[in-house]
Design a protein around this motif. Structure first.
Motif, mmCIF file in Angstrom:
data_model
loop_
_atom_site.group_PDB
_atom_site.id
_atom_site.type_symbol
_atom_site.label_atom_id
_atom_site.label_comp_id
_atom_site.label_asym_id
_atom_site.label_seq_id
_atom_site.Cartn_x
_atom_site.Cartn_y
_atom_site.Cartn_z
ATOM 1 N N GLN A 161 -10.935 -8.301 -4.070
ATOM 2 C CA GLN A 161 -10.209 -7.455 -3.130
ATOM 3 C C GLN A 161 -9.068 -8.235 -2.484
ATOM 4 O OE1 GLN A 161 -12.522 -5.793 0.068
ATOM 5 N NE2 GLN A 161 -10.749 -4.811 1.016
ATOM 6 N N LEU A 162 -7.902 -7.599 -2.436
ATOM 7 C CA LEU A 162 -6.701 -8.184 -1.841
ATOM 8 C C LEU A 162 -6.628 -7.817 -0.363
ATOM 9 C CD1 LEU A 162 -3.945 -9.546 -3.062
ATOM 10 C CD2 LEU A 162 -2.967 -7.314 -2.492
ATOM 11 N N PRO A 163 -6.071 -8.684 0.486
ATOM 12 C CA PRO A 163 -5.858 -8.274 1.875
ATOM 13 C C PRO A 163 -4.989 -7.015 1.937
ATOM 14 C CG PRO A 163 -5.490 -10.632 1.636
ATOM 15 C CD PRO A 163 -5.616 -10.079 0.247
ATOM 16 N N HIS A 164 -5.343 -6.103 2.810
ATOM 17 C CA HIS A 164 -4.494 -4.924 3.008
ATOM 18 C C HIS A 164 -3.177 -5.345 3.653
ATOM 19 C CE1 HIS A 164 -2.905 -1.356 5.106
ATOM 20 N NE2 HIS A 164 -3.370 -0.716 4.040
ATOM 21 N N THR B 148 -7.725 1.012 -2.244
ATOM 22 C CA THR B 148 -7.483 0.425 -3.564
ATOM 23 C C THR B 148 -5.998 0.151 -3.791
ATOM 24 O OG1 THR B 148 -7.402 2.658 -4.464
ATOM 25 C CG2 THR B 148 -9.502 1.484 -4.624
ATOM 26 N N GLY B 149 -5.144 0.797 -3.001
ATOM 27 C CA GLY B 149 -3.704 0.681 -3.194
ATOM 28 C C GLY B 149 -3.179 -0.739 -3.204
ATOM 29 N N PRO B 150 -3.564 -1.596 -2.235
ATOM 30 C CA PRO B 150 -3.033 -2.958 -2.259
ATOM 31 C C PRO B 150 -3.276 -3.690 -3.573
ATOM 32 C CG PRO B 150 -4.016 -2.505 -0.136
ATOM 33 C CD PRO B 150 -4.335 -1.327 -1.013
ATOM 34 N N ASN B 151 -4.475 -3.576 -4.144
ATOM 35 C CA ASN B 151 -4.739 -4.233 -5.423
ATOM 36 C C ASN B 151 -3.864 -3.664 -6.528
ATOM 37 O OD1 ASN B 151 -7.216 -5.095 -3.897
ATOM 38 N ND2 ASN B 151 -7.725 -5.975 -5.888
ATOM 39 N N VAL B 152 -3.738 -2.326 -6.567
ATOM 40 C CA VAL B 152 -2.931 -1.681 -7.609
ATOM 41 C C VAL B 152 -1.481 -2.153 -7.538
ATOM 42 C CG1 VAL B 152 -1.994 0.517 -8.408
ATOM 43 C CG2 VAL B 152 -4.400 0.362 -7.729
ATOM 44 N N PHE B 153 -0.889 -2.038 -6.365
ATOM 45 C CA PHE B 153 0.551 -2.271 -6.257
ATOM 46 C C PHE B 153 0.903 -3.755 -6.199
ATOM 47 C CE2 PHE B 153 0.075 2.110 -4.666
ATOM 48 C CZ PHE B 153 0.908 2.737 -5.578
ATOM 49 N N TRP B 154 -0.042 -4.587 -5.761
ATOM 50 C CA TRP B 154 0.218 -6.019 -5.797
ATOM 51 C C TRP B 154 0.212 -6.527 -7.238
ATOM 52 C CZ3 TRP B 154 -3.043 -10.068 -7.380
ATOM 53 C CH2 TRP B 154 -2.576 -11.361 -7.106
ATOM 54 N N VAL B 155 -0.757 -6.077 -8.045
ATOM 55 C CA VAL B 155 -0.786 -6.474 -9.455
ATOM 56 C C VAL B 155 0.489 -6.019 -10.155
ATOM 57 C CG1 VAL B 155 -1.934 -6.106 -11.672
ATOM 58 C CG2 VAL B 155 -3.299 -6.578 -9.636
ATOM 59 N N ASP C 177 0.790 -1.246 0.000
ATOM 60 C CA ASP C 177 0.000 0.000 0.000
ATOM 61 C C ASP C 177 0.820 1.294 0.000
ATOM 62 O OD1 ASP C 177 1.033 -0.168 2.579
ATOM 63 O OD2 ASP C 177 -0.800 0.547 3.528
ATOM 64 N N PRO C 178 2.005 1.428 -0.546
ATOM 65 C CA PRO C 178 2.707 0.442 -1.367
ATOM 66 C C PRO C 178 3.998 -0.077 -0.750
ATOM 67 C CG PRO C 178 3.397 2.614 -2.027
ATOM 68 C CD PRO C 178 2.514 2.791 -0.809
ATOM 69 N N ASP C 179 4.180 -0.068 0.588
ATOM 70 C CA ASP C 179 5.473 -0.403 1.205
ATOM 71 C C ASP C 179 6.177 -1.582 0.531
ATOM 72 O OD1 ASP C 179 5.350 0.735 4.545
ATOM 73 O OD2 ASP C 179 3.754 1.056 3.095
ATOM 74 N N ASN C 180 5.502 -2.731 0.505
ATOM 75 C CA ASN C 180 6.168 -3.922 0.004
ATOM 76 C C ASN C 180 6.226 -3.991 -1.513
ATOM 77 O OD1 ASN C 180 4.855 -5.607 2.856
ATOM 78 N ND2 ASN C 180 6.974 -4.981 2.548
ATOM 79 N N PHE C 181 5.493 -3.113 -2.209
ATOM 80 C CA PHE C 181 5.718 -2.955 -3.646
ATOM 81 C C PHE C 181 7.126 -2.418 -3.876
ATOM 82 C CE2 PHE C 181 5.833 0.343 -7.010
ATOM 83 C CZ PHE C 181 5.760 -0.486 -8.130
ATOM 84 N N ILE C 182 7.549 -1.483 -3.049
ATOM 85 C CA ILE C 182 8.881 -0.877 -3.196
ATOM 86 C C ILE C 182 9.965 -1.900 -2.856
ATOM 87 C CG2 ILE C 182 10.397 0.949 -2.355
ATOM 88 C CD1 ILE C 182 7.828 2.580 -1.793
ATOM 89 N N SER C 183 9.797 -2.620 -1.758
ATOM 90 C CA SER C 183 10.832 -3.575 -1.352
ATOM 91 C C SER C 183 10.907 -4.767 -2.303
ATOM 92 C CB SER C 183 10.594 -4.043 0.087
ATOM 93 O OG SER C 183 9.287 -4.543 0.253
ATOM 94 N N THR C 184 9.759 -5.280 -2.764
ATOM 95 C CA THR C 184 9.813 -6.400 -3.707
ATOM 96 C C THR C 184 10.377 -5.956 -5.046
ATOM 97 O OG1 THR C 184 7.498 -6.051 -4.369
ATOM 98 C CG2 THR C 184 7.924 -7.660 -2.617
ATOM 99 N N SER C 185 10.106 -4.730 -5.460
ATOM 100 C CA SER C 185 10.674 -4.238 -6.722
ATOM 101 C C SER C 185 12.196 -4.232 -6.649
ATOM 102 C CB SER C 185 10.163 -2.822 -7.019
ATOM 103 O OG SER C 185 8.769 -2.818 -7.257
ATOM 104 N N ALA C 186 12.738 -3.730 -5.546
ATOM 105 C CA ALA C 186 14.196 -3.713 -5.389
ATOM 106 C C ALA C 186 14.768 -5.115 -5.471
ATOM 107 C CB ALA C 186 14.565 -3.058 -4.059
#
Length: 398
Positions: A318-321, A339-346, A280-289
């Motif tokens: 809906q994705l878990p937050h 909506t952030g979790p769905n956006v950044f998880w996809v 949301d998007p914390d782990n979007f950033i870490s997984t991207s790295a």
């Protein structure tokens, strides 16, 4: 230990050194021996260490508990790549500094200083690292497959972390302490010896040492990247993001290995303690790295995290937050539905497919991704062509 023989030679612009140390122990001064070969290639950032050793059978009356090779590291934070998942720890509490597992250990590295006098004062960044990339480790006694990762000054006499490769006597390690941070050897009965079977073993590893906070065993000598840029990119991958992975058994819940990721490294507590997988998007950033490290092991661990969250999509998509322990939670900490979790998880899933090249996985996972995307599309008003969302995109504290 004493060297029985030593030699050095140049071979194809590589420096090769051999050493044969022996160790005498026990009531009868039984000798254990190894042959070490160290090879340093021209312009390499790392050297290879090849070790072969053996022991005769030893009776428990000799008073020897185990035979282990110990590596002490200066780094305050240690990272271990086990076959069953990743483990990291920094500044572990006294008395809990041992993490032992019979699983295959692929790599272990340590970063940062332990608070000593660096640059005229305590510098927790440290600007040091050591990296052991274990290419092969085998023994003729299958019961002796045990590695112990160390963290916390109490376990290594002032050194921040370390590794022990158990060569004989693995049965002396408390079974209940396997795959946990625990008191380890100190909990075992130190007054009795262990019956050691005759065995031989070998280890091959690539060792990288560095005056920066990133591991170098897998970094080529000259990759054409300025040092400051390399320092920033590698520290941004291997120091924090990798350390957030909680994928080893018992990392989140006893007896379970789940694909979950924290928001910080363990020190030894985590930020947002007990909660995981914040796209949301914390782990979007870490997984991207991590994905852009192009390390197959790390990419596979990220895939576990992605699939863990994806396995709890609601019928609406809906994705878990986030997760509280192992329980999925669909509301943000503020109580909103975001909506952030769905956006950044996809987006994270597409990042995995792009960087790993695993198009077969992408093809099979597309129905799940479409379901998650439809959750967002279904919020769009047909007349206004705007999304009517129940909460903010990603700011969950206002």
């Amino acid at each position: 230990a004493a060297p029985a023989a030593a030699a050095a030679a140049a071979d194809d612009d590589a420096l090769v050194a051999t050493l044969s140390p022996t160790l005498a122990a026990g009531a009868s001064a039984i000798s254990f021996s190894e042959d070490w070969t160290v090879t340093l290639g021209a312009n390499d950032r790392s050297f290879t260490l090849d070790v072969a050793g053996s022991t005769e059978a030893v009776d428990s009356a000799e008073g020897i508990r185990c035979l282990r090779r110990n590596y002490g590291f200066g780094g305050a934070s240690v990272y271990a790549w086990w076959a069953g998942g990743h483990v990291q720890m920094k500044d572990q509490n006294e008395g809990l500094g041992y993490f032992a597992s019979t699983e295959q250990l692929y790599r272990v590295y340590a970063l940062g200083a332990t608070g000593g006098d660096v640059d005229d004062g305590p510098n927790r960044a440290g600007n040091t690292s050591i990296d052991l990339d274990i290419l092969d480790a085998s023994t003729t006694n299958d019961e002796e497959s045990l590695s112990v990762v160390l963290n916390g000054a109490d376990v290594t006499a002032g050194v921040g972390s370390g590794l022990q490769q158990v060569l004989a006597g693995a049965s002396a390690y408390p079974t209940d302490d396997l795959d946990h941070w625990a008191s380890g050897w100190s909990a075992a009965n130190a007054t009795t010896g262990t019956a050691l079977a005759a065995a031989s073993w070998s280890t091959a590893m690539r060792v990288g040492v560095n005056d920066r906070d990133f591991p170098t065993a897998r970094v080529a000598g000259d990759i054409g990247v300025p040092m400051d840029d390399l320092h920033g990119a590698m520290t941004g991958i291997y120091a924090s993001p990798v350390g957030c992975l909680n994928t080893h058994v018992n990392a989140v819940a006893d007896g379970e290995a789940v694909g979950q990721i924290a928001t910080t490294i363990a020190r030894p507590d985590y930020g947002y303690s007990g909660t995981y997988n914040y796209f949301d998007p914390d782990n979007f950033i870490s997984t991207s790295a991590m994905l852009y490290s192009y390390e197959p092991y790390i990419q596979a661990e990220v895939r576990k995290v992605l699939e863990r969250s994806g396995s709890f999509l609601l019928p609406t998509g809906q994705l878990p937050h986030h997760f509280e322990g192992t329980t999925p939670t669909y509301q943000a900490l503020s109580g909103e539905i975001q909506t952030g979790p769905n956006v950044f998880w996809v987006l994270s899933c597409f990042n995995y497919a792009k960087t790993s090249g695993d198009l077969e996985w992408l093809n099979g996972y597309m129905p799940t991704l479409r379901n998650a995307t439809n959750f967002l599309y279904d919020l769009i008003d047909d007349d206004l062509h705007l999304a009517l969302v129940p909460g903010s995109l990603m700011i969950d504290v206002f």
